[in-house]
Design a protein around this motif. Structure first.
Motif, short mmCIF file in Angstrom:
data_model
loop_
_atom_site.label_atom_id
_atom_site.label_comp_id
_atom_site.label_asym_id
_atom_site.label_seq_id
_atom_site.Cartn_x
_atom_site.Cartn_y
_atom_site.Cartn_z
N ASP A 1 0.84 -1.21 0.00
CA ASP A 1 0.00 0.00 0.00
C ASP A 1 0.87 1.25 0.00
OD1 ASP A 1 -2.27 -1.60 0.09
OD2 ASP A 1 -2.33 -1.60 2.28
N LEU A 2 2.00 1.18 0.70
CA LEU A 2 2.91 2.31 0.74
C LEU A 2 3.46 2.60 -0.65
CD1 LEU A 2 4.50 4.41 2.38
CD2 LEU A 2 6.18 2.63 2.88
N ALA A 3 3.84 1.56 -1.39
CA ALA A 3 4.36 1.72 -2.74
C ALA A 3 3.32 2.39 -3.64
CB ALA A 3 4.79 0.38 -3.31
N GLU A 4 2.05 2.00 -3.48
CA GLU A 4 0.99 2.59 -4.29
C GLU A 4 0.81 4.08 -3.98
OE1 GLU A 4 -3.81 1.96 -5.18
OE2 GLU A 4 -2.66 0.48 -4.03
N ARG A 5 0.87 4.44 -2.70
CA ARG A 5 0.70 5.83 -2.30
C ARG A 5 1.88 6.69 -2.77
NH1 ARG A 5 -2.53 7.93 1.85
NH2 ARG A 5 -4.23 6.57 2.48
N VAL A 6 3.09 6.12 -2.70
CA VAL A 6 4.28 6.86 -3.10
C VAL A 6 4.38 6.95 -4.62
CG1 VAL A 6 6.81 6.83 -3.04
CG2 VAL A 6 5.51 6.31 -0.98
N GLY A 7 3.79 5.97 -5.31
CA GLY A 7 3.83 5.98 -6.76
C GLY A 7 5.12 5.42 -7.33
N SER A 8 5.71 4.47 -6.61
CA SER A 8 6.95 3.84 -7.07
C SER A 8 6.81 2.33 -7.02
CB SER A 8 8.13 4.28 -6.20
OG SER A 8 8.36 5.66 -6.29
N ALA A 9 7.68 1.65 -7.73
CA ALA A 9 7.64 0.19 -7.76
C ALA A 9 7.91 -0.37 -6.36
CB ALA A 9 8.66 -0.34 -8.74
N PRO A 10 7.23 -1.46 -5.98
CA PRO A 10 7.45 -2.04 -4.65
C PRO A 10 8.91 -2.38 -4.37
CG PRO A 10 5.48 -2.97 -5.64
CD PRO A 10 6.13 -2.13 -6.69
N VAL A 11 9.64 -2.86 -5.37
CA VAL A 11 11.04 -3.23 -5.15
C VAL A 11 11.86 -1.99 -4.80
CG1 VAL A 11 11.67 -3.06 -7.59
CG2 VAL A 11 13.01 -4.51 -6.05
N THR A 12 11.55 -0.86 -5.43
CA THR A 12 12.25 0.38 -5.12
C THR A 12 11.92 0.85 -3.71
OG1 THR A 12 12.21 1.04 -7.45
CG2 THR A 12 12.61 2.77 -5.84
N VAL A 13 10.65 0.78 -3.37
CA VAL A 13 10.22 1.21 -2.04
C VAL A 13 10.82 0.32 -0.95
CG1 VAL A 13 8.22 1.48 -0.51
CG2 VAL A 13 8.13 2.31 -2.87
N ARG A 14 10.94 -0.97 -1.24
CA ARG A 14 11.54 -1.87 -0.25
C ARG A 14 13.00 -1.50 0.01
NH1 ARG A 14 8.30 -5.79 -3.01
NH2 ARG A 14 6.67 -6.62 -1.63
N ARG A 15 13.73 -1.12 -1.05
CA ARG A 15 15.11 -0.67 -0.86
C ARG A 15 15.17 0.60 -0.03
NH1 ARG A 15 16.01 -2.29 -6.44
NH2 ARG A 15 15.66 -0.12 -7.09
N ASP A 16 14.24 1.52 -0.30
CA ASP A 16 14.20 2.76 0.49
C ASP A 16 13.86 2.46 1.94
OD1 ASP A 16 14.78 4.39 -1.68
OD2 ASP A 16 12.68 4.64 -2.22
N ILE A 17 12.93 1.56 2.16
CA ILE A 17 12.55 1.20 3.53
C ILE A 17 13.73 0.60 4.26
CG2 ILE A 17 11.14 -0.40 4.89
CD1 ILE A 17 8.92 0.00 2.78
N ALA A 18 14.49 -0.26 3.59
CA ALA A 18 15.66 -0.87 4.22
C ALA A 18 16.67 0.20 4.63
CB ALA A 18 16.30 -1.88 3.26
N ALA A 19 16.91 1.18 3.74
CA ALA A 19 17.86 2.25 4.06
C ALA A 19 17.37 3.09 5.23
CB ALA A 19 18.10 3.13 2.83
N LEU A 20 16.07 3.40 5.23
CA LEU A 20 15.51 4.21 6.32
C LEU A 20 15.50 3.43 7.64
CD1 LEU A 20 12.55 5.78 4.33
CD2 LEU A 20 14.53 7.01 5.23
N ALA A 21 15.24 2.13 7.56
CA ALA A 21 15.27 1.31 8.77
C ALA A 21 16.68 1.19 9.33
CB ALA A 21 14.69 -0.08 8.49
N ASP A 22 17.67 1.06 8.43
CA ASP A 22 19.07 1.00 8.87
C ASP A 22 19.46 2.28 9.60
OD1 ASP A 22 19.38 -1.51 7.84
OD2 ASP A 22 20.37 -0.86 5.99
N GLY A 23 18.88 3.40 9.19
CA GLY A 23 19.16 4.67 9.84
C GLY A 23 18.30 4.93 11.06
N GLY A 24 17.46 3.96 11.45
CA GLY A 24 16.63 4.12 12.63
C GLY A 24 15.40 4.97 12.43
N LEU A 25 15.04 5.25 11.16
CA LEU A 25 13.91 6.13 10.90
C LEU A 25 12.59 5.40 10.73
CD1 LEU A 25 15.72 8.48 8.37
CD2 LEU A 25 15.33 8.86 10.81
N LEU A 26 12.64 4.09 10.48
CA LEU A 26 11.43 3.27 10.33
C LEU A 26 11.62 1.94 11.03
CD1 LEU A 26 10.41 3.70 6.55
CD2 LEU A 26 9.33 4.74 8.55
N ARG A 27 10.48 1.28 11.30
CA ARG A 27 10.48 -0.09 11.82
C ARG A 27 9.79 -0.98 10.81
NH1 ARG A 27 7.12 -0.60 16.40
NH2 ARG A 27 8.20 -2.52 16.93
#
Length: 358
Positions: free
Chosen positions: A26-52
């Motif tokens: 659902d997040l990928a749909e709202r952002v308007g990007s491919a799920p694989v791209t959003v998953r990479r962004d989520i991983a980077a943000l989680a590594d930085g402590g910004l997301l769970r």
């Protein structure tokens, strides 16, 4: 219109703040990007402590709240680094991403590895109306920090980034966030011992703060592991003295039976590989090699196993600690935060070359 990774990640954080918890699809749909791209962004943000991340959903860290986010908006945070290069590029990117997510603005200053330039650059940054400062001072590689009283007398809070202040210096009472390089060296040596090597050479720079930490970590690691220490092979300017370093490594292999080496840093390790091959040493058949930094290591031929300091996470954690300091003031105890590196196992040391953290 194509958006940058920074803009996309800021949008991801906005959506998660709005919804609290959201499925990745659902997040990928709202952002308007491919799920694989959003998953990479989520991983980077989680590594930085910004997301769970949890079972296909994404949420904010437990200590994040709308009230604190509102307070952080319009904060201006300065960041002084000794150079812009691959290592600090990643640290800066981590701080920038965290600042964008919090609504703060990051202002960058750069010095040239000269301690005398620090105060002038800080003064210029302060003219931008800073609320706080992320500071990487140009302290000497031998650990001498000189007069650090001026750091304690800054008109805004400061967080040291990738620096450890000596206990007897004025800067010891500042917050700090950095990589635990001694732990990174220990990871490398443990991995090589597990592959059957009984001793490990260290070839290292000696002209930077990180190099000093790596050298000290090697001395401590060989003591903890009970293996024979070797004199450190000094790495001078990359490319200009690599032939000499390669010859010394080849000599240790031929006459002392050493079959493993840890090299600081990636640039030197990559330049050494063909020089070692010219001396009859192939990686990993004749010599196991691990690089320290993991900036370019995966691009080498063969790909180099590397110690990877958490560079982006350091920048993000420093920015977040600064915002906490601004919110809590002196009620927040001084934090000295050390983040642990990972070992990215590839093919240059044999064994399990899967490009995964060990």
């Amino acid at each position: 219109m194509t958006i940058t990774a920074e803009q996309r990640r800021a949008r991801i954080l906005e959506v998660v703040r709005e919804l609290g918890s959201v499925r990745v699809v659902d997040l990928a749909e709202r952002v308007g990007s491919a799920p694989v791209t959003v998953r990479r962004d989520i991983a980077a943000l989680a590594d930085g402590g910004l997301l769970r991340r949890s079972h296909g959903t994404v949420s904010l860290p437990l200590d994040d709240s709308p009230s604190s986010a509102a307070t952080d908006r319009n904060r201006v945070i300065g960041m002084l680094v000794p150079t812009v290069g691959p290592y600090f590029d990643e640290v800066i990117d981590g701080a920038r991403t965290a600042a964008t997510a919090s609504g703060a603005r990051l202002v960058l200053g750069i010095t040239s590895y000269e301690a005398a330039h620090d105060r002038a650059q800080v003064a210029q940054l302060l003219d931008a109306g800073l609320d706080g400062l992320l500071l990487t001072p140009n302290w000497r590689p031998d650990g001498e920090v000189g007069d650090s009283t001026w750091v304690r007398e800054l008109p805004v809070p400061a967080v040291l980034v990738e620096r450890i202040a000596p206990p007897d210096s004025a800067a010891a009472q500042l917050d700090s966030v950095g990589s635990d390089h001694a732990h990174g060296v220990l990871l490398a040596l443990r991995h090589l011992l597990a592959l059957g090597h009984e001793s490990v050479l260290l070839a290292a720079r000696k002209d930077s703060w990180t190099a000093r930490q790596v050298r000290a970590g090697y001395a401590e690691a060989v003591r903890l592991l009970g293996i024979e220490p070797w004199p450190v092979i000094d790495v001078g300017r990359p490319g200009l003295e690599s032939e000499s370093v390669a010859s010394r490594i080849a000599e240790a292999v031929a006459h002392d039976g050493v079959r493993a080496v840890l090299v600081h840093n990636d640039r030197e390790a990559i330049q050494l590989s063909p020089l070692l091959r010219a001396r009859g040493l192939r990686l990993p058949d004749d010599l196991a090699l691990i690089s320290y930094d993991d900036v370019f290591a995966a691009l080498a031929a063969p790909p180099l196993t590397a110690v990877a300091p958490p560079k982006r996470a350091v920048g993000a954690a420093a920015l977040q600690l600064m915002l906490r300091r601004l919110e809590a003031g002196p009620d927040l105890p001084v934090h000295h935060v050390r983040l642990l590196p990972e070992l990215k196992v590839r093919s240059s040391c044999g064994g399990r070359g899967t490009d995964k953290a060990a």
